[in-house]
Design a protein around this motif. Structure first.
Motif, PDB file in Angstrom:
ATOM      1  N   ASN A   3       0.839  -1.190   0.000  1.00 39.03           N
ATOM      2  CA  ASN A   3       0.000   0.000   0.000  1.00 39.03           C
ATOM      3  C   ASN A   3       0.873   1.238   0.000  1.00 39.03           C
ATOM      4  O   ASN A   3       0.686   2.138  -0.793  1.00 39.03           O
ATOM      5  N   ASP A   4       1.831   1.277   0.905  1.00 38.21           N
ATOM      6  CA  ASP A   4       2.741   2.407   1.021  1.00 38.21           C
ATOM      7  C   ASP A   4       4.151   1.877   1.201  1.00 38.21           C
ATOM      8  O   ASP A   4       4.362   0.816   1.770  1.00 38.21           O
ATOM      9  N   MET A   5       5.104   2.640   0.712  1.00 37.76           N
ATOM     10  CA  MET A   5       6.513   2.306   0.901  1.00 37.76           C
ATOM     11  C   MET A   5       7.087   3.306   1.894  1.00 37.76           C
ATOM     12  O   MET A   5       6.908   4.506   1.744  1.00 37.76           O
ATOM     13  N   ASN A   6       7.772   2.801   2.901  1.00 35.25           N
ATOM     14  CA  ASN A   6       8.396   3.649   3.906  1.00 35.25           C
ATOM     15  C   ASN A   6       9.876   3.770   3.577  1.00 35.25           C
ATOM     16  O   ASN A   6      10.632   2.815   3.701  1.00 35.25           O
ATOM     17  N   VAL A  10       9.477   8.408   5.431  1.00 34.10           N
ATOM     18  CA  VAL A  10       8.511   9.091   4.572  1.00 34.10           C
ATOM     19  C   VAL A  10       7.729   8.030   3.810  1.00 34.10           C
ATOM     20  O   VAL A  10       8.317   7.140   3.192  1.00 34.10           O
ATOM     21  N   PHE A  11       6.416   8.117   3.872  1.00 40.60           N
ATOM     22  CA  PHE A  11       5.572   7.157   3.187  1.00 40.60           C
ATOM     23  C   PHE A  11       5.282   7.625   1.766  1.00 40.60           C
ATOM     24  O   PHE A  11       4.868   8.761   1.545  1.00 40.60           O
ATOM     25  N   PRO A  13       3.189   6.445  -1.860  1.00 39.46           N
ATOM     26  CA  PRO A  13       2.182   5.513  -2.366  1.00 39.46           C
ATOM     27  C   PRO A  13       2.827   4.442  -3.250  1.00 39.46           C
ATOM     28  O   PRO A  13       3.801   4.703  -3.972  1.00 39.46           O
TER      29      PRO A  13
END
Length: 71
Positions: A3-6, A10-11, A13
């Motif tokens: 869903n999100d990449m960290n 910082v996230f 999309p």
């Protein structure tokens, strides 16, 4: 499932990360195709570059869906 990449707290999309990867691979493919004489004779090369981007983006999405990493 992505869903999100960290990255560094910082996230981002998941689709943005895939779009950037597809852009990098598109730039590599277009630079490889530029050595071919047929590619240099195409009447509208920017349209060809855009279509290569769409194909690489869809292949990334399809591959991640097949692996079960992107839903």
């Amino acid at each position: 499932m992505i869903n999100d990449m960290n990255i560094g707290g910082v996230f981002f999309p998941g689709l943005l990360v895939i779009a950037v990867l597809a852009l990098v691979f598109t730039l590599l493919c277009v630079s490889l195709f530029s050595f071919n004489r047929f590619y240099l004779r195409l009447p509208y090369r920017p349209l060809m570059g855009f279509s290569i981007y769409i194909v690489t983006f869809s292949l990334f999405i399809q591959g991640l869906n097949a692996l079960g990493l992107f839903a």
